[in-house]
Design an enzyme around this catalytic site. Sequence first.
Site, PDB file in Angstrom:
ATOM      1  N   PRO A 192      -6.556 -22.961 -67.367  1.00 43.82           N
ATOM      2  CA  PRO A 192      -5.670 -21.615 -67.794  1.00 43.82           C
ATOM      3  C   PRO A 192      -5.634 -20.524 -66.681  1.00 43.82           C
ATOM      4  O   PRO A 192      -5.156 -19.419 -67.054  1.00 43.82           O
ATOM      5  CB  PRO A 192      -6.412 -21.021 -69.050  1.00 43.82           C
ATOM      6  N   LYS A 193      -5.914 -20.724 -65.636  1.00 48.12           N
ATOM      7  CA  LYS A 193      -5.786 -19.858 -64.327  1.00 48.12           C
ATOM      8  C   LYS A 193      -4.134 -19.191 -64.272  1.00 48.12           C
ATOM      9  O   LYS A 193      -4.051 -18.206 -63.721  1.00 48.12           O
ATOM     10  CB  LYS A 193      -6.424 -20.352 -63.311  1.00 48.12           C
TER      11      LYS A 193
END
EC number: 3.2.2.-
Length: 327
Positions: free
Chosen positions: A228-229
Amino acid sequence: MKNRSYEYDVALSFAGENRAYVERVANSLKTKGVKVFYDLFEEANLWGKNLYEYLSEIYQNKARYTVLFVSSFYNKKLWTNHERVSMQARAFQESREYILPARFDDTEIPGILKTIGYINLENRTPEELAVLIENKLKKDQTFFKNRWSKLSTMISPKPFIFTIKVVDEKSQLVKHAKVVLVANNSTYLEGYTDENGLAHFVIRTRKLYTVLIAHSEYPAVVFKSMNPKEDIEVTIEKTNNSGSVIINKSGQIPGISGKIEPVLKSDKNLSVYADNIAIEGGKDQPYDFELNKSIVLEDNKGNIVHLTFRFYQARIALIDFYRGRSM
């Protein structure tokens, strides 16, 4: 006023329709020596930057306080909602007040409870509000001077915001889609897309996630091993008489009465119980099923639904359904 820990003493979050009032607040604070983040003071600095990332950093990490100017216009703006979510990620982390609401009206803002103390702006000039903000900062400076060494050991690592945008094949926003992030250790986060087709998640641990998306009018979506960066945009295509649903432990399928409960048996096979629902014409329950293979359910009114389980982990199931004809 010195600020040893933050780039800004206060950041101002507002809708453009309220700019005239807010600009007077910003100018008054600036003359008092307060380091204020106000967009027009930062035009050169903002030029060419990725505003989505930069503003998130400002409202989440770089200001001692944020003043949120509540109005009917605030909820309607994409950028103000992005700023709000960033503020709330910080507020979740800290035990002190960080978001300071100042109300033009009684509009409800997601995550801002009515029990939180606020300033009513109806009969308050911008200069008077600036004095209140300055006084708040002075009290906070004393607190941090005495307490900072203790607090610095208690604050957990910085959370960050992960956002998923859901649109259809015509690039129209998909509202009210359920989104669940299932971590590789089987913990999960869940939410729904808002009026802007966005679902926001506060990520506090670095893990890979399986992303599940469901909507009663669209087929299921699964993305595995998602880091989820970076925010993502997902396009889904509507099909007739079908949709999808995510259930936790047990739940209902649109178009059919009663509940179903999928389970993982001790032999690692998947099975499902159905309450007052026949499975495959009345087979014994629990009924064994496989992922991505359709099964037929019929309720006591003759409503028929074809189910296909797309994902199952940690009692969370992602299911496609197709509404058949009633008998």
